[in-house]
Scaffold this motif. Structure first.
Motif, PDB file in Angstrom:
ATOM      1  N   ILE A  76       0.811  -1.213   0.000  1.00  0.00           N
ATOM      2  CA  ILE A  76       0.000   0.000   0.000  1.00  0.00           C
ATOM      3  C   ILE A  76       0.848   1.269   0.000  1.00  0.00           C
ATOM      4  N   GLY A  77       2.001   1.193   0.634  1.00  0.00           N
ATOM      5  CA  GLY A  77       2.844   2.390   0.586  1.00  0.00           C
ATOM      6  C   GLY A  77       3.308   2.831   1.952  1.00  0.00           C
ATOM      7  N   MET A  78       2.388   2.950   2.914  1.00  0.00           N
ATOM      8  CA  MET A  78       2.792   3.416   4.241  1.00  0.00           C
ATOM      9  C   MET A  78       3.561   2.308   4.967  1.00  0.00           C
ATOM     10  N   THR A  79       4.640   2.685   5.604  1.00  0.00           N
ATOM     11  CA  THR A  79       5.422   1.650   6.293  1.00  0.00           C
ATOM     12  C   THR A  79       4.773   1.312   7.629  1.00  0.00           C
ATOM     13  N   GLU A  80       5.153   0.163   8.147  1.00  0.00           N
ATOM     14  CA  GLU A  80       4.637  -0.294   9.439  1.00  0.00           C
ATOM     15  C   GLU A  80       5.016   0.724  10.530  1.00  0.00           C
ATOM     16  N   ALA A  81       6.252   1.228  10.420  1.00  0.00           N
ATOM     17  CA  ALA A  81       6.745   2.180  11.421  1.00  0.00           C
ATOM     18  C   ALA A  81       5.918   3.469  11.399  1.00  0.00           C
ATOM     19  N   GLU A  82       5.565   3.925  10.206  1.00  0.00           N
ATOM     20  CA  GLU A  82       4.782   5.153  10.071  1.00  0.00           C
ATOM     21  C   GLU A  82       3.366   4.949  10.655  1.00  0.00           C
ATOM     22  N   PHE A  83       2.809   3.774  10.382  1.00  0.00           N
ATOM     23  CA  PHE A  83       1.490   3.451  10.921  1.00  0.00           C
ATOM     24  C   PHE A  83       1.542   3.459  12.460  1.00  0.00           C
ATOM     25  N   GLU A  84       2.565   2.805  13.013  1.00  0.00           N
ATOM     26  CA  GLU A  84       2.716   2.738  14.470  1.00  0.00           C
ATOM     27  C   GLU A  84       2.865   4.150  15.058  1.00  0.00           C
ATOM     28  N   ARG A  85       3.646   4.981  14.376  1.00  0.00           N
ATOM     29  CA  ARG A  85       3.894   6.342  14.870  1.00  0.00           C
ATOM     30  C   ARG A  85       2.586   7.148  14.909  1.00  0.00           C
ATOM     31  N   LEU A  86       1.808   7.035  13.817  1.00  0.00           N
ATOM     32  CA  LEU A  86       0.530   7.776  13.742  1.00  0.00           C
ATOM     33  C   LEU A  86      -0.398   7.388  14.901  1.00  0.00           C
TER      34      LEU A  86
END
Lengths: 207, 202
Positions: free
Chosen positions: B5-15
Motif C-alpha cells: 500500500i505504501g505506508m510503512t509499518e513504522a509510520e502506521f505505528e507512529r501515527l
C-alpha cells in the motif's frame, strides 16, 4: 549506534511496563470499588467513574469522533454496567467490561442506522475543532491527529473497534478476542485487515 | 502489507501512537451527572415492585401518543395508577428538590434528560431563575450572561443529564423552576427546586 538502539528499546519497554502497571493498579482499585458498590456503598459509584472515565471517553471519542456523542455513549455504558453489576464475575475486569458494553452499544446503533437506510453522518474534523475537546496535544501536530480521526470516522465499525482496542487501549490478543467474541487466533488476521483498511483510507484522503 | 500500500509499518505505528497520547478533556460534571443517573436507576430498580404497572405502561408505549393512550387505559383501571405514573414522571425531572449552596460559588443543579418513554416527546427544557440569581457557565458565558430564563432544545436521541450552574451574590432561599415542553410548546412537566444560599466560612 548499538547503544542508541539498546537505550531506545529499553525506554520503550519501560513505558510498556509502566503502562501495564498503571492499568493493573487501576483495575485493582476499581475491583475494590465494585465490591463496595455491591455491598451498598453508593459513593463508590463516583469513584469507579472518576477512575475510568478518561480512558473510556477517549475510547468512545475514537469511535464516534464527537465529544457529545462520546459522553453520551460512555454514560449509557456506565448505566448499563451498573444496572447489571451483580452479573460481573471478576470485579477487577470492570473497565474492560464497560469498554465492551460501549462497543456493543456503538455497533448496535450503527447497525440500526444502516438497517433504517439512513446514512451515518460523517463529519470531517478540522484540526482546530480538536483543540476544544483535547486537553493536551503533546508534541503531536493537530493536522495529523485530525487526519487520523477522520480516517477512523470513515472506517467500518468492526474494523475501527479492533484497531482502537489494540492501538488505543493497548489490549493484547486474548483480551481483544474476549471483548469482540472471536477466537484468539483470529485476532491477528482481523487486526491486519483493519490496519490495511486504515492505511488505504489514510492514503486516499491524502491524495 | 504496508509494502503493497505504501505506508510503512513504522509510520502506521507512529501515527497511532501519537493519536493514543492525546488526552481528552472530560467535562468536570461528567462523573456527578452519570452517577446521579446511575443512583436513580439503582433506586428505581429497588423500587421496581410498586412501579411495575408503570414499567408495563412504558414497555407498551413506543411513542408519546401511545404513551398517553396507555395512560388512559391505565386510568380506566384506577386513578391510583395514573397518580403513580405522574409521581414517577415528576420524580425524574430533576435529581434534587432542595439543595444548599454558598454565596459567590457556582452551585450545580442536575436536571435529568428525558426518560425512554418521554424521549422524542420532550423537546424543550426551560430553566427559570429569580432576578437575584445568575446562570453561570464559563463555556457558554455569552449565551447565559444576564439571562434569567434559558431554553435548551433536546434532540430525540438525547439522554444526557444537564448540569446547570447558578450563582448567588446574597444569602437567601431561591426557587429555580424547570419545565419540559413538547416541540409545540405544550407543557409536559415541571418542578421547582429550592436552593438555600449561605455565606461560606467565618
Amino acid at each position: 549506534m548499538p547503544m542508541y538502539v539498546c537505550s531506545s528499546t529499553a525506554l520503550e519497554l519501560s513505558v510498556v511496563f509502566s503502562n501495564a502497571l498503571k492499568k493493573q493498579k487501576r483495575n485493582s482499585s476499581v475491583g475494590d470499588f465494585v465490591k463496595r458498590v455491591l455491598r451498598g456503598d453508593p459513593q463508590a459509584v463516583d469513584l469507579i467513574i472518576k477512575e475510568t472515565q478518561n480512558d473510556l471517553i477517549k475510547f468512545c471519542f475514537g469511535l464516534t469522533g464527537n465529544m457529545h456523542e462520546a459522553e453520551e455513549l460512555a454514560q449509557e455504558a456506565y448505566i448499563k454496567a451498573f444496572a447489571s453489576l451483580k452479573t460481573l464475575k471478576e470485579p477487577t475486569k470492570f473497565y474492560s467490561w464497560v469498554v465492551k458494553i460501549s462497543k456493543n452499544i456503538y455497533i448496535d446503533r450503527t447497525r440500526s442506522t444502516d438497517e433504517l437506510g439512513q446514512n451515518r453522518t460523517i463529519r470531517e474534523i478540522e484540526p482546530g475543532a480538536l483543540l476544544g475537546v483535547i486537553e493536551d496535544m503533546g508534541s503531536s501536530n493537530p493536522e495529523e491527529l485530525a487526519a487520523v480521526q477522520n480516517v477512523l470516522n470513515l472506517m467500518d465499525p468492526d474494523d475501527k473497534v479492533i484497531l482502537l482496542l489494540a492501538h488505543h487501549q493497548e489490549l493484547q490478543g486474548p483480551e481483544i478476542a474476549e471483548l469482540i467474541n472471536i477466537q484468539a487466533g483470529a485476532v491477528r488476521a482481523r487486526l491486519a485487515r483493519a490496519r490495511q483498511e486504515f492505511i488505504r483510507i489514510y492514503e486516499d484522503q491524502g491524495e | 502489507m504496508s509494502q503493497n500500500i505504501g505506508m510503512t509499518e513504522a509510520e502506521f505505528e507512529r501515527l497511532l501512537k501519537n493519536y493514543r497520547s492525546v488526552k481528552v478533556q472530560v467535562s468536570p460534571f461528567f462523573a456527578s451527572r452519570v452517577s446521579a443517573r446511575v443512583k436513580a436507576n439503582l433506586k428505581e430498580a429497588a423500587e421496581a415492585s410498586p412501579l411495575k404497572v408503570v414499567e408495563e405502561t412504558r414497555s407498551i408505549a413506543k411513542n408519546a401518543w401511545m404513551h398517553w393512550l396507555a395512560l388512559g387505559v391505565a386510568m380506566a383501571g384506577g386513578v391510583m395508577t395514573f397518580q403513580k405514573v405522574q409521581d414517577y414522571r415528576q420524580s425524574r425531572l430533576t435529581s434534587q428538590s432542595s439543595l444548599s449552596g454558598i454565596v459567590g460559588i457556582p452551585t450545580a443543579i442536575t436536571v435529568f434528560g428525558p426518560t425512554d418513554d418521554a424521549r422524542g416527546a420532550i423537546r424543550i427544557l426551560r430553566v427559570s431563575i429569580p432576578e437575584k440569581l445568575k446562570f453561570h457557565s464559563e463555556k457558554l458565558a455569552p449565551l447565559v450572561e444576564g439571562k434569567h430564563q434559558i431554553e435548551l432544545a433536546l434532540k430525540p436521541e438525547m439522554t444526557l443529564d444537564f448540569p446547570i450552574m447558578v450563582l448567588a451574590q446574597e444569602e437567601g432561599e431561591y426557587s429555580v423552576r424547570v419545565e419540559y415542553f413538547s416541540k409545540m410548546h405544550e407543557l409536559l412537566g415541571q418542578k421547582t427546586i429550592k436552593i438555600k444560599f449561605e455565606k461560606g466560612g467565618k
